[in-house]
Design an enzyme around this catalytic site. Structure first.
Site, PDB file in Angstrom:
ATOM      1  N   GLU A   5      -0.020  28.295  61.097  1.00 23.86           N
ATOM      2  CA  GLU A   5       0.710  29.495  61.492  1.00 23.86           C
ATOM      3  C   GLU A   5       1.469  30.013  60.279  1.00 23.86           C
ATOM      4  O   GLU A   5       2.252  29.271  59.669  1.00 23.86           O
ATOM      5  CB  GLU A   5       1.682  29.234  62.639  1.00 23.86           C
ATOM      6  CG  GLU A   5       2.409  30.508  63.063  1.00 23.86           C
ATOM      7  CD  GLU A   5       3.241  30.353  64.327  1.00 23.86           C
ATOM      8  OE1 GLU A   5       4.170  31.174  64.511  1.00 23.86           O
ATOM      9  OE2 GLU A   5       2.973  29.434  65.126  1.00 23.86           O
TER      10      GLU A   5
ATOM     11  N   ASP B  64       6.786  40.737  60.302  1.00 28.02           N
ATOM     12  CA  ASP B  64       7.634  41.873  59.963  1.00 28.02           C
ATOM     13  C   ASP B  64       6.747  43.005  59.442  1.00 28.02           C
ATOM     14  O   ASP B  64       5.966  42.815  58.523  1.00 28.02           O
ATOM     15  CB  ASP B  64       8.634  41.457  58.884  1.00 28.02           C
ATOM     16  CG  ASP B  64       9.735  42.486  58.660  1.00 28.02           C
ATOM     17  OD1 ASP B  64       9.447  43.698  58.795  1.00 28.02           O
ATOM     18  OD2 ASP B  64      10.868  42.102  58.353  1.00 28.02           O
TER      19      ASP B  64
END
Length: 217
Positions: free
Chosen positions: A43, A119
């Protein structure tokens, strides 16, 4: 007067879960770090979420590596892994993914990867920090084994459109959502692990964009 926030020191077991880049190199790879053989999942950008912790607990026979650049968020995840009594099949790396992925993961070594709610870095001057750009996605694809999957989730509709355009430039990643560009729901609800962001967005009725891709030969 500036108020200083106090953070407790990491416990020894929390420190043991952190792995450093040179330790991976010196050990000879991730399976040596984990001292075992099993599927390896990555991840990128764990934040302070519990997704990878939950997934590691649900899949004790698989190995999980999480990369996070922000030290504060990284240490929060270390503590949460301890609170959730996560096993030794989860290691966390404090590093910039742009620098760490290539040297630490051999080509065709990863069985699956996640990029969850990254983001969007909407300002042009921050564009180089976006994970969902073709150069980084090509790198991740190169590290995936043939047939391995990449899952991307975002709540940002503009970032979803950008991701779609960037993914179109990566020929080795093929969408498995049929004619749909993305899904507004998990492709496999029984094996889906929600993130904290996801739960919050869903409680507010906000749409989630789910991308599912497979590495081609």
């Amino acid at each position: 007067m500036t108020r200083l926030r106090k953070y407790r020191l990491l416990s020894e077991s929390e420190k043991d879960r952190e792995v450093r880049a040179h330790e991976v190199v010196e050990a000879g790879g991730w399976h040596q770090v984990f001292d075992g053989i099993g599927d390896l999942w990555l991840e990128v950008g764990t934040g302070k979420d519990t997704h990878l912790i939950d997934r590691a607990n649900l899949n004790p026979d698989q190995f999980h590596v999480g990369i996070e650049q922000c030290r504060k968020k990284f240490e929060s995840t270390l503590r949460k892994a301890e609170m959730h009594e996560c096993g030794e099949n989860l290691k966390l790396l404090h590093a910039d993914a742009f620098d760490a992925v290539d040297p630490l993961f051999p080509d065709s070594s990863i069985d699956g990867a996640f990029i969850l709610f990254p983001d969007p870095w909407p300002k042009a001057r921050h564009a180089r920090r976006r994970l969902l750009q073709s150069s980084f996605l090509t790198l991740i694809a190169r590290k995936l084994q043939t047939g391995a999957t990449l899952e991307i989730r975002t709540d940002d509709p503009d970032y979803a459109q950008q991701a779609l355009a960037e993914l179109a430039l990566v020929s080795s990643l093929q969408s498995i959502t049929g004619e749909l560009e993305w899904l507004d729901h998990p492709i496999d609800l029984n094996n889906h692990v929600e993130t904290l962001f996801e739960k919050r967005f869903l409680s507010k009725g906000m749409p989630i964009h789910h991308f599912y891709l497979r590495k081609t030969s």
